[in-house]
Design a protein around this motif. Structure first.
Motif, short mmCIF file in Angstrom:
data_model
loop_
_atom_site.label_atom_id
_atom_site.label_comp_id
_atom_site.label_asym_id
_atom_site.label_seq_id
_atom_site.Cartn_x
_atom_site.Cartn_y
_atom_site.Cartn_z
N ARG A 1 0.83 -1.20 0.00
CA ARG A 1 0.00 0.00 0.00
C ARG A 1 0.87 1.26 0.00
N ALA A 2 2.03 1.15 0.63
CA ALA A 2 2.91 2.32 0.70
C ALA A 2 3.39 2.77 -0.68
N LEU A 3 3.31 1.87 -1.67
CA LEU A 3 3.71 2.25 -3.01
C LEU A 3 2.69 3.16 -3.69
N SER A 4 1.47 3.20 -3.14
CA SER A 4 0.41 3.99 -3.75
C SER A 4 0.38 5.43 -3.26
N VAL A 5 1.09 5.74 -2.20
CA VAL A 5 1.02 7.08 -1.61
C VAL A 5 2.43 7.58 -1.33
N PRO A 6 2.65 8.89 -1.35
CA PRO A 6 3.96 9.42 -0.95
C PRO A 6 4.20 9.15 0.53
N MET A 7 5.39 8.68 0.85
CA MET A 7 5.70 8.30 2.23
C MET A 7 6.74 9.25 2.81
N PRO A 8 6.58 9.63 4.08
CA PRO A 8 7.61 10.45 4.73
C PRO A 8 8.86 9.61 4.97
N THR A 9 10.00 10.26 5.03
CA THR A 9 11.26 9.55 5.29
C THR A 9 11.68 9.64 6.75
N ASP A 10 11.15 10.63 7.51
CA ASP A 10 11.43 10.72 8.93
C ASP A 10 11.02 9.41 9.60
N PRO A 11 11.89 8.77 10.38
CA PRO A 11 11.57 7.44 10.92
C PRO A 11 10.27 7.39 11.72
N ARG A 12 10.04 8.40 12.59
CA ARG A 12 8.81 8.34 13.40
C ARG A 12 7.57 8.61 12.56
N ALA A 13 7.66 9.52 11.62
CA ALA A 13 6.52 9.78 10.75
C ALA A 13 6.24 8.57 9.86
N ARG A 14 7.29 7.93 9.37
CA ARG A 14 7.09 6.75 8.53
C ARG A 14 6.47 5.62 9.33
N ALA A 15 6.87 5.46 10.59
CA ALA A 15 6.27 4.43 11.44
C ALA A 15 4.77 4.68 11.61
N VAL A 16 4.39 5.94 11.80
CA VAL A 16 2.96 6.28 11.91
C VAL A 16 2.24 5.94 10.60
N ALA A 17 2.87 6.27 9.47
CA ALA A 17 2.25 5.99 8.18
C ALA A 17 2.06 4.48 7.98
N MET A 18 3.08 3.69 8.29
CA MET A 18 2.99 2.24 8.10
C MET A 18 1.92 1.64 9.02
N GLU A 19 1.84 2.12 10.24
CA GLU A 19 0.82 1.61 11.16
C GLU A 19 -0.58 1.93 10.64
N PHE A 20 -0.76 3.11 10.08
CA PHE A 20 -2.06 3.46 9.50
C PHE A 20 -2.39 2.52 8.34
N LEU A 21 -1.42 2.26 7.48
CA LEU A 21 -1.65 1.39 6.32
C LEU A 21 -1.97 -0.04 6.75
N ARG A 22 -1.34 -0.49 7.84
CA ARG A 22 -1.66 -1.83 8.36
C ARG A 22 -3.10 -1.91 8.84
N ARG A 23 -3.60 -0.82 9.40
CA ARG A 23 -4.86 -0.88 10.13
C ARG A 23 -6.04 -0.27 9.39
N ILE A 24 -5.83 0.10 8.12
CA ILE A 24 -6.96 0.61 7.34
C ILE A 24 -8.07 -0.44 7.34
N GLY A 25 -9.25 -0.01 7.65
CA GLY A 25 -10.39 -0.91 7.67
C GLY A 25 -10.63 -1.58 8.99
N GLU A 26 -9.69 -1.47 9.93
CA GLU A 26 -9.84 -2.10 11.24
C GLU A 26 -10.19 -1.09 12.32
N THR A 27 -9.51 0.06 12.30
CA THR A 27 -9.71 1.02 13.38
C THR A 27 -10.16 2.38 12.88
N GLY A 28 -10.33 2.49 11.57
CA GLY A 28 -10.64 3.79 11.00
C GLY A 28 -9.44 4.71 10.98
N GLY A 29 -8.28 4.15 11.22
CA GLY A 29 -7.06 4.93 11.11
C GLY A 29 -6.73 5.77 12.32
#
Length: 552
Positions: free
Chosen positions: A432-460
């Protein structure tokens, strides 16, 4: 039609393959064929020297000569694999080891036979039915189609190859895992305590779950399982002594007493009646798979290095329903999944969750191979339609290792069957990360990846202040700033864009808008449709129709 939720290949690397082992405590008394695809395996038998196997080598491991001893007393045999090793265990019929290859034997597996062996493993551990190869002429396909496993006959009735089925399966996770292993190998003779330890349960809980889920005690269920398997093998032409050893009875007399008590006739009488019937001789999938492995052993013994078959035959499952979700991976070629009147295409490298409680048929085309990677309960995974993800060829060895661990006793210590869910989720997030621009900052990227994992489960609703080493407000500000600077969007806008671009990929793959709405975190279809139309300028249905027209 391509499967819904089809994502482009991700770049995540597979985890390291750990070492594994299979010991006498796992209850193996039957012969075993072990083939090392890659890495190194070690086999020790009866306190003798250790046999070391490298890539492309195999070993024939004869049945335990102390089969009548308690499982805990069989301490002389063990298989271990080094980290990075993929080794396939195949369980042929017991007669080959006792009469034809009584010694621990090493042999070479030609490279052009390897995919055939992988497919043979698949046939042994899944509902697929297929053909094998003749021991007399290696290049010719066997003409022995497997048939559906029939229903178990009632006591006292005249049993036939059309009349056996497996006992009801328990629903609790641990009990079901035990039942599935016994269905694959009825000869396993672990105590209830050892079974419970393997599934991280207690003997009391395991007994309770079998009784509650099947109406049978554990011992009754295992006996029904063994007798059903015995009827299959008898109908396929195995003699009574072979069947007794194959399904876990210590002697011919033990099988005869139990079989007659269940069916009202001896195994010998049953065999005569089956073969006296018009059209007798069809084999169930389990018996056909055993015959195919027997043929392989004879080929290795009689012809040395046989010529490889020119193609792998097609295979398919009967129409059936699972009460758990099953993850199936296409290692080679292509296949399909039929649910109702819809056909979903399966491509090389794609792993597909097949939903529970949906009647379906899974098929493989010529020169195609698939492997089961694991299961998930309906409590662990909410799934109402097929879901898939693509793995690159770099994952092949690791996914084969996952399949072997899921469907045999050759496993790493502390194996957790639920790890496949995490693996699948991580790969989905990476793709999914290939479909959207991703931040390179480690903490921001971790937030982005966690959101992508949980789409449809927690509403983000992803916590951006999980790191407690600094002031929470400061962390939140840094992450929001990183999203603005590195993606050109606020965190809120980025989440919206991520949902809409994942939704676009799902719709292009053929998923219905209602399914896409759920998978991207929207509780109501109209809300999703409005959001999608605002972002893409087309309604979900219009977008899907446009993409379908472009692909024609």
């Amino acid at each position: 039609m391509s499967l819904p939720s089809s994502f482009a290949a991700g770049s995540a690397c597979p985890p390291a393959i750990p070492g594994a082992r299979w010991s006498p405590a796992d209850g193996h008394v039957r012969p075993l064929l072990l083939w090392v695809r890659t890495g190194t395996a070690h086999v020790r038998l009866d306190g003798g020297p250790t046999l070391h196997l490298s890539s492309g080598e195999g070993a024939w491991i004869p049945a335990d000569s102390r089969a009548e001893a308690p499982a805990d007393a069989r301490a002389g045999w063990a298989i271990t694999t080094e980290p990075g090793t993929v080794a396939f265990p195949l369980c042929p019929h017991v007669g080959v080891g006792t009469r034809e290859l009584p010694e621990l034997t090493r042999f070479d597996v030609p490279g052009d036979w390897q995919d055939w062996l992988i497919q043979l493993f698949n046939l042994q551990v899944t509902p697929f039915s297929g053909h094998g190869y003749s021991p007399e002429s290696v290049a010719e396909l066997l003409r022995r189609p497997g048939t559906h496993p029939p229903a178990l006959p009632a006591p006292g009735r005249d049993p036939s190859p059309e009349g056996f089925a497996s006992p009801a399966m328990p629903q609790a996770r641990g009990a079901r895992a035990v039942a599935e292993e016994l269905m694959r190998d009825p000869g396993l003779d672990l105590t209830v305590e050892r079974w419970a330890a393997r599934v991280l349960s207690s003997a009391r809980t395991l007994r309770r779950d079998f009784l509650a889920g099947t109406g049978l005690t554990f011992e009754q269920w295992r006996l029904h399982c063994r007798l059903g398997a015995a009827a299959e093998f008898l109908a396929a032409g195995y003699d009574v002594d072979q069947v007794a050893a194959l399904v876990g009875f210590a002697s011919r007399n033990g099988l005869t007493r139990a079989f007659k008590g269940r069916f009202g006739m001896t195994p010998h009488e049953f065999g005569r009646k089956v073969f006296a019937r018009p059209g007798a001789g069809g084999m169930t999938r389990r018996a056909a798979a055993a015959r195919q492995t027997d043929d392989l052993i004879r080929m290795m013994r009689e012809t040395g290095t046989p010529a490889a078959p020119e193609m792998l035959p097609p295979a398919s499952t009967p129409s059936h329903t699972n009460d758990i979700h099953v993850l199936s991976w296409m290692y080679r070629g292509s296949g399909y999944l039929d649910i109702g009147d819809r056909r979903y295409e399966r491509e090389r490298g794609v792993a597909t969750w097949i939903p529970a409680e949906l009647e379906h048929v899974t098929g493989l085309r010529e020169n195609s191979v698939s492997l089961p990677l694991g299961n998930a309960s309906t409590a662990d995974l909410h799934l109402t339609a097929p879901l898939q993800v693509r793995f690159s060829p770099a994952w092949d060895d690791y996914l084969m290792f996952c399949s072997i661990s899921a469907r045999s006793a050759l496993r790493p210590d502390g194996h957790d069957p639920r790890h496949i869910l995490d693996l699948f989720t991580e790969q989905v997030a990476a793709q999914r990360a290939l479909s959207v621009p991703m931040p390179t900052d480690p903490r921001a990227r971790a937030v982005a990846m966690e959101f992508l994992r949980r789409i449809g489960e927690t509403g983000g609703a992803v916590d951006v202040t999980a790191d407690g080493t600094q002031d929470a407000a400061g962390i939140r500000a840094e992450i929001h700033r990183a999203f603005r600077d590195e993606t050109g969007m606020t965190l809120g806008r980025w989440r919206y864009a991520a949902r809409m671009r994942v939704a676009r990929d799902l719709l292009a793959g053929g998923a219905p808008p209602s399914t896409v709405a759920r998978r991207t975190g929207y509780a109501h279809l109209p809300t999703f449709s409005t959001a999608f139309s605002r972002f893409h300028g087309l309604s979900p249905r219009e977008y899907q129709e446009r993409e379908a027209a472009r692909s024609r």
